[in-house]
Design an enzyme around this catalytic site. Structure first.
Site: not given
Length: 257
Positions: A7, A10, A161
């Site tokens: 994943k 950012g 997430d």
């Protein structure tokens, strides 16, 4: 061997240097390992830039982006469009055969509305593994955005997430959450090697784990419980460590079920 879901999050999507490092590591890993890989991505920085350019407000509640009806099309375009195709372009540049998907393709991840107050924000649940398994069997790298769709046909923005966790449960895959930080940090800025639910609860109460990291830690704990195996939170910044990380070596914070 279980597939591995990586994943991405950012500012990685905003940094050419970071993407070069990541895709070079992916090429090296794929050359020497047979393990099938899947990428799941969000793209908060891409969305934030777009919202700023359009003078639209960005609101968050408990670390989750509030997505009003008049913004879901814009966010879908940013995540399933710009962010997804940017990653596909990098894959192409590195001669990796990749396929761009969203959570609704092949019903891979089922999505329902999470909370009316959050608007078009979805709750992700495991779906059907058929499409992605078929792509993996044929040597493709699926690149999946965190946009989903409900059974009623409503587009939903899903926390990446949580989307990755649901897809890992769908595929019986291992999961790595790649982040800007080297893992979860204690109050002194030191990386915590292992994290349990009890330890996480304590650090949240103490205000050491805050905001978006609470969502990340809870998603990782949920993933570890759902999958019955540890989940890693690690940084993409050290490209030379990524192949070892993809191979199961702990490099960041290992979240235990």
């Amino acid at each position: 061997m279980n597939p591995l879901i990586i994943k991405l999050g950012g500012v990685l999507l905003d940094s050419e240097e970071a993407l070069e490092r990541l895709f070079s590591a992916l090429v090296n890993y794929r050359e020497s390992h047979q393990r099938p890989l899947v990428i799941v991505h969000g793209g908060g920085c891409v969305v934030d830039e777009l919202m700023k350019g359009l003078n639209l407000p960005v609101k968050k509640k408990n670390g989750l982006r509030v997505t009003p009806a008049d913004q879901i099309d814009i966010i879908t375009g940013a995540l399933a469009g710009t962010a997804n195709k940017t990653l596909l372009a990098w894959a192409k540049k590195h001669q990796i055969a990749a396929v761009g998907l969203f959570l609704g393709d092949g019903d891979s991840v089922k999505v329902t509305q999470l909370d009316e107050e959050l608007g078009h924000v979805g709750l992700a649940q495991p779906g059907s593994p058929k499409l992605i398994n078929s792509l993996l069997e044929n040597g493709y790298l699926p690149v999946v955005s965190s946009i989903g769709v409900t059974d009623e046909g409503q587009l939903m923005n899903v926390n990446a997430d949580q989307a990755a966790t649901a897809l890992a449960a769908t595929l019986g895959a291992d999961l790595i959450l790649l982040s800007d930080v080297s893992g979860i940090l204690d109050g002194k800025g030191q990386r915590i090697a292992e994290m349990t639910a009890a330890k996480a609860e304590q650090l949240i109460e103490q205000g050491i784990i805050t905001d978006g990291m609470i969502v990340k830690v809870n998603a990782a704990l949920d993933a570890a419980r759902t999958l019955g195996r540890p989940v890693d939170i690690a940084s993409w910044r050290h490209a030379e460590q990524l192949p070892a990380l993809f191979n199961g070596m702990p490099m960041g914070t290992r979240i235990l079920a």
